[in-house]
Design a protein around this motif. Structure first.
Motif, PDB file in Angstrom:
ATOM      1  N   PRO A   1      34.907  14.186 -33.018  1.00 25.92           N
ATOM      2  CA  PRO A   1      36.134  13.424 -32.772  1.00 25.92           C
ATOM      3  C   PRO A   1      37.115  14.200 -31.896  1.00 25.92           C
ATOM      4  O   PRO A   1      37.252  15.424 -32.028  1.00 25.92           O
ATOM      5  CB  PRO A   1      36.713  13.209 -34.179  1.00 25.92           C
ATOM      6  CG  PRO A   1      35.553  13.381 -35.096  1.00 25.92           C
ATOM      7  CD  PRO A   1      34.657  14.392 -34.447  1.00 25.92           C
ATOM      8  N   THR A   2      37.762  13.509 -30.989  1.00 27.52           N
ATOM      9  CA  THR A   2      38.793  14.130 -30.166  1.00 27.52           C
ATOM     10  C   THR A   2      40.017  14.433 -31.033  1.00 27.52           C
ATOM     11  O   THR A   2      40.184  13.866 -32.123  1.00 27.52           O
ATOM     12  CB  THR A   2      39.211  13.205 -29.023  1.00 27.52           C
ATOM     13  OG1 THR A   2      39.881  12.058 -29.581  1.00 27.52           O
ATOM     14  CG2 THR A   2      38.008  12.763 -28.200  1.00 27.52           C
TER      15      THR A   2
ATOM     16  N   GLU B   1      34.712   4.018 -24.857  1.00 25.25           N
ATOM     17  CA  GLU B   1      33.785   5.149 -24.916  1.00 25.25           C
ATOM     18  C   GLU B   1      34.504   6.472 -24.678  1.00 25.25           C
ATOM     19  O   GLU B   1      34.292   7.448 -25.409  1.00 25.25           O
ATOM     20  CB  GLU B   1      32.682   4.944 -23.876  1.00 25.25           C
ATOM     21  CG  GLU B   1      31.772   6.143 -23.663  1.00 25.25           C
ATOM     22  CD  GLU B   1      30.949   6.500 -24.890  1.00 25.25           C
ATOM     23  OE1 GLU B   1      30.490   7.658 -24.977  1.00 25.25           O
ATOM     24  OE2 GLU B   1      30.762   5.625 -25.763  1.00 25.25           O
TER      25      GLU B   1
ATOM     26  N   ARG C   1      29.177  12.452 -31.338  1.00 28.11           N
ATOM     27  CA  ARG C   1      30.230  13.213 -30.677  1.00 28.11           C
ATOM     28  C   ARG C   1      31.299  13.652 -31.662  1.00 28.11           C
ATOM     29  O   ARG C   1      31.657  12.918 -32.581  1.00 28.11           O
ATOM     30  CB  ARG C   1      30.876  12.360 -29.581  1.00 28.11           C
ATOM     31  CG  ARG C   1      30.036  12.275 -28.312  1.00 28.11           C
ATOM     32  CD  ARG C   1      30.632  11.304 -27.330  1.00 28.11           C
ATOM     33  NE  ARG C   1      32.060  11.496 -27.151  1.00 28.11           N
ATOM     34  CZ  ARG C   1      32.782  10.780 -26.298  1.00 28.11           C
ATOM     35  NH1 ARG C   1      32.210   9.825 -25.574  1.00 28.11           N
ATOM     36  NH2 ARG C   1      34.066  10.996 -26.178  1.00 28.11           N
TER      37      ARG C   1
ATOM     38  N   GLY D   1      37.359   7.066 -27.583  1.00 29.88           N
ATOM     39  CA  GLY D   1      36.934   7.003 -28.966  1.00 29.88           C
ATOM     40  C   GLY D   1      37.584   5.918 -29.808  1.00 29.88           C
ATOM     41  O   GLY D   1      37.846   6.133 -31.003  1.00 29.88           O
TER      42      GLY D   1
ATOM     43  N   GLN E   1      41.679  11.188 -31.878  1.00 30.70           N
ATOM     44  CA  GLN E   1      40.998  10.449 -32.949  1.00 30.70           C
ATOM     45  C   GLN E   1      41.351  11.031 -34.312  1.00 30.70           C
ATOM     46  O   GLN E   1      41.590  10.288 -35.269  1.00 30.70           O
ATOM     47  CB  GLN E   1      39.479  10.495 -32.746  1.00 30.70           C
ATOM     48  CG  GLN E   1      38.958   9.599 -31.634  1.00 30.70           C
ATOM     49  CD  GLN E   1      37.456   9.759 -31.474  1.00 30.70           C
ATOM     50  OE1 GLN E   1      36.980  10.690 -30.833  1.00 30.70           O
ATOM     51  NE2 GLN E   1      36.701   8.833 -32.056  1.00 30.70           N
TER      52      GLN E   1
END
Length: 449
Positions: free
Chosen positions: A4-5, A105, A2, A108, A8
């Motif tokens: 990173p947000t 989850e 995934r 992150g 994050q």
């Protein structure tokens, strides 16, 4: 894997700046409602609502109270969240909780634990680190909890054998606030939405405005649009100030009945996904400005437009105020409200009788957002691309023997939200009309009543 947000990415950037040590960034810790033991609260419109700590929200977007972020810098950086555990009975009364497993989850984190484990795990996490990044003095409750963990490590039994524990403290807010001053792409997208919702609310208020309404009725129009479009609510208590109230900088009672020959100053913005807008327009209650009202309005608007044009990357952040002061002072001289020369009015600060506040402020998670305006030597910092800010000149004319009665109780402020770009500024609120002619047309042609 995934992507990173944004949160994050911000945590990783902060960990790199820390270089070493452990950081503790708590969520809001505020007095609890007597009838609601599960939430920390603040007050908006007399209602008790939870508002996340701004630095914590910036780094996590985690929406629940009773939570804390722990960052561990070094060769193997870690991002750890402590939050409330799932609890069927509490959730029955106060709503569903995310819980540590889902939080790890969804947001992150490298690890998530129950807040019930914080006092046991925090000393263990601190051990081996000589530097503590924490904002002592911001909250007495959290200070006590951090000192408790430190004292456990300082105990002779714990320190036996040369155990390393924090002996140096660094205020983590300095790093976070410097980051928050420059908005990333994700933040700018959210702020555009907050501003667009606020523009729609102001347009509805323009169309609803008429003599005989109470200020709180226009406030209700604003609030309806905020919530209808998914905003959390207002960024701050909305100001709807008519007649003499328009000369009060932060009138929030909003309880006066509006009269046809008056102005009404509306300072209101939506908070969307944690980010604020902050817009001001001043309207003629009757739908048409009188001559003196138009003179003051056009003067304030000309100062605002000139200041926006003057803001550029690399220019000092007092540029807007210098522009406001010079244009407003000349206009006050032209209208006979100040006497003497332009330089004299500015040097003596005669203009402050009518314009007594600053040019604007940073905007973001907080209405007056984090970030410094001066360097360590007290010199103005420069505008930089990615800054979001307000520009908001105003004039407030109260009755006095040496002021013509036609100008009494005229209070005008015009405020827009800006994004500093590589070459100038983008007016995020450009879709909200602000010329006197355009405002009169909207009030005449688009009336709700």
């Amino acid at each position: 894997m995934r992507r990173p947000t944004p949160q994050q990415q911000r945590r990783n950037a902060l960990l790199s700046q820390m270089e070493s040590g452990i950081a503790i960034i708590p969520n809001a810790f505020q007095p609890r409602r007597e009838d609601d033991p599960s939430r920390y609260t603040t007050w908006i419109y007399g209602l008790s609502v939870f508002m996340p700590d701004s630095d914590f929200w910036y780094l996590t977007a985690f929406p629940e109270p009773e939570s804390v972020l722990v960052l561990i810098a070094g060769a193997q950086p870690q991002s750890i969240l402590f939050c409330r555990p799932r609890d069927e009975e509490q959730e029955l009364w106060w709503g569903k909780r995310i819980g540590p497993e889902q939080a790890q989850e969804r947001f992150g984190f490298d690890a998530c634990y129950s807040m019930d484990e914080l006092d046991t795990r925090l000393p263990q996490l601190m051990q081996g680190h000589s530097r503590l990044h924490y904002a002592f003095g911001a909250d007495a409750g959290w200070d006590q909890r951090v000192y408790q963990a430190l004292n456990q490590l300082r105990h002779p039994k714990a320190s036996r054998g040369g155990s390393v524990f924090p002996t140096e403290t660094v205020d983590i807010r300095r790093n976070i606030h410097a980051m928050r001053r420059i908005k990333d792409a994700a933040e700018i997208d959210i702020m555009r939405k907050a501003v667009n919702i606020s523009v729609a609310a102001h347009l509805r208020a323009m169309r609803a405005c008429q003599a005989g309404l109470y200020e709180y009725q226009l406030e209700a129009e604003l609030q309806y649009v905020f919530r209808h479009h998914g905003a959390w609510g207002p960024s701050y208590n909305s100001i709807v100030a008519s007649g003499p109230n328009a000369c009060l900088l932060h009138h929030v009672d909003n309880d006066r009945q509006m009269q046809s020959d008056e102005l009404v100053l509306i300072d209101a913005g939506a908070r969307f996904d944690g980010y604020c807008a902050d817009l001001t327009r001043t309207l003629p209650v009757s739908g048409r400005f009188t001559g003196p009202q138009r003179d003051i309005y056009d003067l304030v608007l000309s100062a605002e437009v000139a200041a926006i044009d003057a803001i550029r990357p690399g220019r000092p952040m007092n540029t807007a105020q210098q522009t406001h002061v010079r244009i407003l002072s000349q206009g006050l001289l032209d209208l006979g409200l100040c006497q003497g020369s332009l330089d004299g009015v500015i040097e003596r600060e005669d203009y402050k009788r009518f314009y007594m506040h600053g040019p604007g402020h940073f905007l973001g998670i907080d209405t007056h957002d984090a970030g410094r305006y001066h360097n360590a030597q007290g010199e103005w910092l420069n505008y930089q691309p990615g800054m979001t800010l307000t520009v908001e000149p105003g004039l407030y004319i109260r009755p006095a023997d040496n002021i013509p009665e036609a100008f009494w109780h005229i209070g005008v402020r015009v405020e827009d939200n800006l994004l500093v770009t590589e070459h100038g500024v983008e007016v995020l609120s450009a879709d909200l009309p602000k010329s006197a002619t355009d405002i009169e047309a909207i009030m005449r042609d688009g009336a709700l009543h």
